[in-house]
Structures are given as structure tokens and as C-alpha cells.
Design an enzyme around this catalytic site. Structure first.
Site, mmCIF file in Angstrom:
data_model
loop_
_atom_site.group_PDB
_atom_site.id
_atom_site.type_symbol
_atom_site.label_atom_id
_atom_site.label_comp_id
_atom_site.label_asym_id
_atom_site.label_seq_id
_atom_site.Cartn_x
_atom_site.Cartn_y
_atom_site.Cartn_z
ATOM 1 N N GLY A 108 19.969 41.017 6.202
ATOM 2 C CA GLY A 108 18.634 40.964 5.619
ATOM 3 C C GLY A 108 17.989 39.619 5.860
ATOM 4 O O GLY A 108 18.657 38.668 6.287
ATOM 5 N N CYS A 137 26.827 40.524 7.748
ATOM 6 C CA CYS A 137 25.939 39.372 7.620
ATOM 7 C C CYS A 137 25.575 39.115 6.153
ATOM 8 O O CYS A 137 26.433 38.794 5.352
ATOM 9 C CB CYS A 137 24.702 39.568 8.500
ATOM 10 N N TYR A 138 24.296 39.308 5.761
ATOM 11 C CA TYR A 138 23.918 39.108 4.354
ATOM 12 C C TYR A 138 24.746 39.997 3.442
ATOM 13 O O TYR A 138 25.121 39.597 2.332
ATOM 14 C CB TYR A 138 22.430 39.401 4.159
ATOM 15 N N HIS A 161 27.059 40.778 14.026
ATOM 16 C CA HIS A 161 26.404 42.087 14.017
ATOM 17 C C HIS A 161 27.056 43.028 15.033
ATOM 18 O O HIS A 161 26.807 42.918 16.242
ATOM 19 C CB HIS A 161 24.911 41.926 14.335
ATOM 20 N N GLU A 173 26.359 46.105 15.468
ATOM 21 C CA GLU A 173 25.435 47.158 15.905
ATOM 22 C C GLU A 173 24.651 46.802 17.166
ATOM 23 O O GLU A 173 24.042 47.677 17.791
ATOM 24 C CB GLU A 173 24.455 47.509 14.778
ATOM 25 N N ASP A 209 6.123 63.350 18.895
ATOM 26 C CA ASP A 209 6.502 63.662 17.517
ATOM 27 C C ASP A 209 5.795 64.911 16.996
ATOM 28 O O ASP A 209 6.430 65.816 16.448
ATOM 29 C CB ASP A 209 6.207 62.465 16.602
ATOM 30 N N LYS A 220 13.349 58.150 17.229
ATOM 31 C CA LYS A 220 12.550 58.647 18.348
ATOM 32 C C LYS A 220 13.397 59.369 19.394
ATOM 33 O O LYS A 220 13.015 60.449 19.865
ATOM 34 C CB LYS A 220 11.796 57.479 19.004
#
Length: 498
Positions: A38, A65-66, A155, A157, A213, A354
Site C-alpha cells: 500500500g 510489503c506493507y 513483490h 506478483e 467490454d 480486461k
């Protein structure tokens, strides 16, 4: 959001929740919990606090992390600001102990990882073991294996962290015991059943833009409740060149259930004098709903308004209940809606990213040409024209965008980039056109490469292609005498300029 997307790539359903979300207190609501990073500092007095029950060992936790710092504090460890500077970018994590989170072969390796933090753990909570250390960060990873609590200062990810996706895979499958249940065919079945249960035999009005979309939302609704869908194509005057006619042709099979409305004057009038992007989005959102409510009344017994809202729209608008995510921008179909509506809202793609929307569209048989179109924001060219939106500036931006896209397609670059567009800037520059001094508009070209639109890198388009785009734009559009190319990634920028 990127963490959730990575887990879904592993076919594990994941959802972004705020710390006050009621689902966090529902027994058995989830098999594992990821505490994300964050923007705040865990050492600040007003830092968001973690509920101790979330890390009591009842479910496995991966704190990043945070999230790792918050878990450390609530469990009695210590966190302090980094001594020298904020740690940002590539670093090395030296693995010191084995763990279920890492594969056996990497236990003696130094892993390249991606860091982004201003605080660090200075003392482990009781029961935790150091898993990895670094030169600038003493605690890179830690774990309480007995309670299945894990912390990573880096991280996993992001693609810059070696083996990061494998760490998430081990956490989801080996530690949490998750099953591979998240696929688009299974989502289609669940979503269709939910739509039928929610809508019943009532009519649904879909705001059709012609983009990916709304096209996929239309296909899903038509499949779930055939004959109950009415599509409205609103020409708001803010669309790309030829877009209204192309969309009309694409969805001509709907017959009289496709309604085309010319509301360009109404939208442009609503934008008059507005410069702030949030005000523009809200003005468009309110006008959009007003037009659709009017069409709903004229169409008869329509009880539902469907929209192609997707997951990033919701989260970027801080739409998660009880969420503490920073509001990046409001979307015209999320943060731009009026508080009171005279029609019920249904958003069948609200949980999808998406790229998942495109996969679902292929599953539903949506035309590949439609699925391959670059994303276009709901507010259209209004947020690609910085400053006030006028008819003249719309025509300038529309013409320049058409040239840019035409050039990309002619050189085979359209499908190599995820999104490309122009931005008309609110500044003028001196130029020389036809041997005359001019003082005209500056235009920016923007093209990015990304897999999920959560992070993005600027596209390395060949110099000669950019030069040709610039030459055509300045020669064919007299109101532009200078073209620049945006070489900023996301983050720190967003993909759109507004």
C-alpha cells in the site's frame, strides 16, 4: 489488483477486499488471505491497523510489503523506517531457511526480487523464522510455518521477481489447498445463472459503445436471457472516427432491439467550461444516465440498466466496500453515476479483468475483430482532450487519432501494442507551416504494452513510423504543429492522461 490477477492466472478465484469488508468475518468465506502492499507508512500514527483475528492462524496468510509490516506490528514485532533511503527497484534476496513458499532448489540461491518500500521489519514477531535477507533490507522474508503465516518484503506478483508466480502458486495450492475452479467457461455458466436469477423475465437496457467490454456484456446477457436485451448506442459526440457507424453494423443482427440515439449536443453542452477531469467524468456520467433513463421510458417496461463495468474500473474508483485504496480516478460508469437512479443496475463483467473479458468473449463467440480492438474509455475523447472540450477540439483529436491508428495498422504495429491513442494538450507552440509562423496545438502520441493493464510499459515504436505519424498529422491537420511521444510507464503514470 495485480496480485489478484496473478492468482486468477493460476485458475484460482481471488477478490480484492477492503479491511472493513463484511466477507472477512464470514466463516469459510475464503481459503487464504493475501495482505497487499500500500501507499502508506506502517510507522505513522494514523496508519491503517490490521485486525488481529486475520492473522490468528485460522487461515493461511501471505503478507506482502506493507501487509508484512502490518502483520509484524500486530503480532508484536517491530517496524522502522529504512535507514538510508527508500528501497525501490531490483534487489537480491538471500534465502537463509527452507520454507513451503520456496522450492527446494532455490534455498541456497540469491533471488532477484523487486522492492518498493520505505519501512522495514527490524524485529521478527515471536514464532517467526527469517527466510531471506538482503544487504539493504535485513528481513526480506519470514514465516511462522506452524500457523501458515508468511511475509515477503518484496513483490512476488511482478515479473521482475524471479519465480514470483511460483511463490503464489505454492501459497495457493500447497499451503491453502485451493482448487483450479476459475475458468471462463465456468464463469459464463455461473454468471448466466446469476443474471437469470437477478433479472427474471424483466427487460434489460445495455449501454452499447462498440468496445470490447460492452460487446462481451451484450453477448453474455443475450445468451443468459435471450430476447430480453435492448441495446442503446448513444452517440455522445466523443467517439472515434467512424465508430458509431461501425458499431451499428456490428450489432445490426439485434434488429429493432438496437436503438441509436444522437445525443452529441447534450453531452458537449454538459462539458462546456469544464477543465478538471473529475468534473468532466461526472458530467458525462450524469448525462449518460439521463439519456438512458429517457430511452428506458420510451422503450417500455425496462427495469434494468446493464453496463460493461470491469474490475479495474471498480477498484480504481475505490469501489470496494470499506476499501482504503487510493482513488485514482472515477469512471463514468462507477464514480460518475448519480447517487439516485430510477433504474436498477446490473454489471455482469464487474469481477473480470480486461484480458479475462476477451477470453470470455471468445468463449461466447464474439467477433475477433471486436475483441481485438484497443480499449477506449467510457468518457471517450473527452478525457483525451486536456482542458475544455469543444466541437473544434473534438474534431482535431478525432482526426489525429484516426491517422495514428491507420499508420500503426499499415505497419503491423496495431496488434503489437495493447493500447494506442492521441492526447490533445491544452498548450500551443510556435511552428512554421507553409513558410508562415504559426501558434497551434501540441499533440501527444501514447502507446503501451501490457498483459493486464494494471502495469504497462511504453511501446518502442520504430522511429520512422513515429516520424511518419508526425508528418501526416502536422500536414493534414493545420491546427497541430507539434507532435510528442509519451515514454512514461505505468506506474508512475496511468495509461490514460486523465
Amino acid at each position: 489488483m495485480l496480485i489478484a490477477r496473478r492468482l486468477r492466472q493460476l485458475e484460482v478465484f481471488s477478490e480484492v477486499l477492503g479491511p472493513k469488508d463484511a466477507k472477512l468475518n464470514e466463516p469459510g468465506a475464503f481459503q487464504g488471505l493475501v495482505l497487499s502492499g500500500g501507499p502508506g507508512s506502517a510507522t505513522c500514527a494514523d496508519a491503517p491497523q490490521l485486525d488481529p483475528q486475520l492473522v490468528d492462524g485460522s487461515v493461511p496468510v501471505l503478507a506482502i510489503c506493507y501487509g508484512m509490516q502490518a502483520m509484524t506490528k500486530v503480532l508484536g514485532g517491530q517496524v522502522q523506517p529504512c535507514a538510508d533511503r527508500r528501497s525501490y527497484g531490483q534487489s537480491l534476496a538471500r534465502l537463509t531457511n527452507g520454507s513451503a513458499l520456496f522450492d527446494a532448489e532455490s534455498h541456497s540461491e540469491s533471488l532477484p526480487v523487486w522492492m518498493s518500500h520505505g519501512d522495514q521489519v527490524s524485529k521478527l514477531p515471536d514464532g517467526f523464522t527469517l527466510l531471506a535477507e538482503g544487504d539493504s533490507t535485513p528481513v526480506m522474508a519470514m514465516a511462522n510455518e506452524a500457523k501458515k503465516l508468511y511475509g515477503l518484503q518484496f513483490h512476488p506478483e511482478v515479473t521482475h521477481t524471479k519465480g514470483g508466480i511460483d511463490m503464489l502458486r505454492r501459497f495457493a495450492f500447497d499451503i491453502c489447498g485451493c482448487a483450479t475452479s476459475w475458468t471462463m467457461p465456468s464463469y459464463e455458466q455461473r454468471a448466466a445463472a446469476q443474471i437469470r436469477a437477478q433479472v427474471g423475465d424483466e427487460k434489460v437496457l445495455l449501454a452499447l459503445s462498440g468496445g470490447v467490454d460492452s460487446a462481451v456484456a451484450a453477448a453474455l446477457l443475450e445468451s443468459a436471457i435471450p430476447g430480453q436485451l435492448v441495446c442503446v448506442l448513444v452517440d455522445n459526440g466523443l467517439m472515434r472516427a467512424q465508430e458509431v457507424e461501425q458499431t451499428r453494423q456490428t450489432f445490426a443482427h439485434l434488429g429493432d432491439r438496437l436503438i441509436c440515439v444522437d445525443a452529441a449536443t447534450e453531452f458537449i453542452d454538459a462539458l462546456a467550461g469544464l477543465i478538471d477531469p473529475e468534473q468532466k467524468r461526472k458530467a458525462i456520467g450524469h448525462t449518460f444516465i439521463r439519456v438512458l433513463e429517457r430511452e428506458a421510458k420510451q422503450s417500455g417496461e425496462v427495469q434494468w440498466l446493464a453496463q460493461g463495468t470491469i474490475y479495474p474500473d471498480v477498484i480504481e474508483s475505490a469501489g470496494s466496500p470499506g476499501g482504503l485504496a487510493s482513488s485514482i480516478k472515477s469512471h463514468h460508469n462507477v464514480g460518475g453515476l448519480p447517487e439516485k437512479l430510477n433504474i436498477k443496475i446490473i454489471e455482469p463483467l464487474r469481477l473480470l479483468f480486461k484480458d479475462e473479458v476477451r477470453v470470455l468473449g471468445a468463449t461466447l463467440g464474439v467477433n475477433q475483430e471486436v475483441l481485438g480492438r484497443h480499449p477506449f474509455p467510457g468518457p471517450g475523447l473527452a478525457v483525451r482532450i486536456l482542458g475544455e472540450v469543444t466541437r473544434e477540439r473534438l474534431e482535431i483529436a478525432r482526426a489525429a487519432d484516426a491517422i495514428f491508428i491507420e499508420e500503426l495498422k499499415s505497419r503491423g504495429w496495431y496488434d503489437k501494442v495493447a493500447q494506442a491513442f492521441v492526447v490533445l494538450l491544452p498548450v500551443s507552440a510556435v511552428g512554421v507551416q507553409g513558410d508562415n509562423r504559426t501558434y497551434e496545438n501540441v499533440l501527444a502520441l501514447r502507446a503501451v504494452c501490457t498483459a493486464d493493464f494494471m502495469t504497462a510499459d511504453w511501446a518502442r515504436i520504430p522511429d520512422d513510423l513515429l516520424a511518419n505519424c508526425s508528418a501526416r498529422i502536422t500536414n493534414e491537420i493545420k491546427q497541430i504543429n507539434r507532435v510528442v511521444y509519451d515514454v512514461t510507464s505505468k506506474p508512475p503514470a496511468t495509461i490514460e492522461w486523465e
